[in-house]
Write an enzyme that holds these catalytic residues in place. Sequence first.
Site, short mmCIF file in Angstrom:
data_model
loop_
_atom_site.label_atom_id
_atom_site.label_comp_id
_atom_site.label_asym_id
_atom_site.label_seq_id
_atom_site.Cartn_x
_atom_site.Cartn_y
_atom_site.Cartn_z
N THR A 135 1.11 -1.18 -0.27
CA THR A 135 -0.16 -0.09 -0.13
C THR A 135 0.63 1.46 -0.09
O THR A 135 1.95 0.86 -0.27
CB THR A 135 -0.62 -0.52 1.16
N GLY A 136 0.02 2.29 -0.23
CA GLY A 136 0.86 3.59 0.21
C GLY A 136 1.62 4.12 1.57
O GLY A 136 1.75 5.37 2.05
N ASP A 137 1.41 3.38 2.91
CA ASP A 137 1.39 3.80 3.71
C ASP A 137 1.92 2.68 4.81
O ASP A 137 1.70 1.91 4.04
CB ASP A 137 0.31 4.31 4.34
N ASP A 138 1.93 2.60 6.46
CA ASP A 138 2.12 1.91 7.02
C ASP A 138 1.23 0.15 6.30
O ASP A 138 -0.09 0.44 6.37
CB ASP A 138 2.00 1.52 8.35
#
Length: 446
Positions: free
Chosen positions: A248-251
């Site tokens: 994904t684009g974050d954690d």
Amino acid sequence: MAPFRALVGVAALLPLLLQCSVAVTEVSCSDIVPMKWRREVISITDFGAVGDGRTLNTWPFKKAIYRIQHLRSRGGTLLYIPPGVWLTGSFSLTSHMTLYLARGAVIKATQDTWNWPLVDPLPSYGRGRELPGRRYVSFIQGDGISDVIITGENGTIDGQGDVWWNMWRQRSLHFTRPNLLEFKNSRDVIISNVVFQNSPFWNIHPVYCSNVVIKYVTVLAPYDSPNTDGIDPDSSSNVCIEDAHIATGDDLVAIKSGWDEYGIAYGRPSSGITIRRLQGSSPFSGIAIGSETSGGVENVLVENINLYNTGFGIHIKTNAGRGGYIRNVTVVNVSMNKVRKGIRIAGDVGDHPDEYFNRYAMPTVDGVTIKNVWGVDIQQPGSIEGIRSSPFTRICLSNVKLWGALMHYEQPWKCMDVSGAALGVQPWPCSQLTGTFSAGFCSSAF
Ligand SMILES: *[C@@H]1O[C@H](CO)[C@@H](O)[C@H](O)[C@H]1NC(C)=O
Ligand SMILES: *[C@@H]1O[C@H](CO)[C@@H](O)[C@H](O)[C@H]1NC(C)=O
Ligand SMILES: *[C@@H]1O[C@H](CO)[C@@H](O)[C@H](O)[C@H]1NC(C)=O
């Protein structure tokens, strides 16, 4: 040349050594919530739904779930979603139900952001996470329910998040974006064999929940999509995540428990969190704890993790004003490839909900063991930077090898305001961890 070759030799052998050293026992989450079958099966098509990707099916979903809730069948009811693209607005699940996505079934969120309902902020956050005030309701949500399963043959729940990401980029949002799936005050939940993609905000958010199993899920969002965390167990207990693939684009996974004065007042910790056999990639963290940990986070086990193209491999983050604690965390057997920073434990990360936070509310970080970590192409091995008035204690690094791109060590570790021990750490760990007199707690940690 000789040391270089020696390192390559060890590097090539290490995965084998790790695999052979212990007889692998297949542990699993199943004992937390056993899978069960439902007596009654209904199909979304019984309620007039059309899976053509254009017809809006919000009303059929609401009718089907109303039917499950009110004509309660003994043993619960399975709602079957056949192959097809089922466009719908947000809807709520009920107790004693299975949402079953057939192979080729896609439940797709409408992009009609104008009509997206608003709900109150979570009490442990005091406001929406990204903007003050209320927040958009999650696409699929469950509130105060139990005995709920979302499963099937790897069908997809698609948030069509790009309209929301663009509003974020253009700064035209008025409220916090919706999660793809949120369970609140719920228990005995299983999420398995489902693909989650393109969430507007966080993907899977169990908050104030207990007994949650998440396994064989795939979570996907573009590398540059804002705040698309994979799975965020939040003020919840007995959450088990295993066999997940997340990019994904974050954690990828972030364990949380509320935000500053609101999280402290609500006082609901996250505890008994297990994460195992997860692989994935993210511009931010692979496995994160924080930064919102004001209700406390304890008894966390993370094992058999494989990360690539990631910003921070293991990231424990908190801040002055957060209060709360992070304790008894064990991370074991992590391999990393192309990671900016292998391990980061930091006491100065994250923003505050408003100006009323107590700047003297110091978090404590105690008893974190990170063991058997092996990485190549790591730009910086790590940093452990505690808080001067609340140093991190009993931090144990054991058998942690983090090589740079050319199989040599590029950068040193960086530490301050921390005590603990380091055994078999390369590159050489910082003096705060090697100077400790008794390393007993670290060597006997496993
Ligand atoms: C679904 O995907 C998982 C991997 O996440 C895989 O192990 C499983 O076999 C798949 N199940 C089906 C029914 O295709
Ligand atoms: C620490 O956490 C583990 C789970 O990772 C748990 O089994 C153990 O009992 C905890 N230890 C203490 C002292 O609470
Ligand atoms: C370590 O994790 C990897 C997956 O990342 C797995 O294949 C391997 O069996 C694990 N080793 C041990 C000793 O559990």
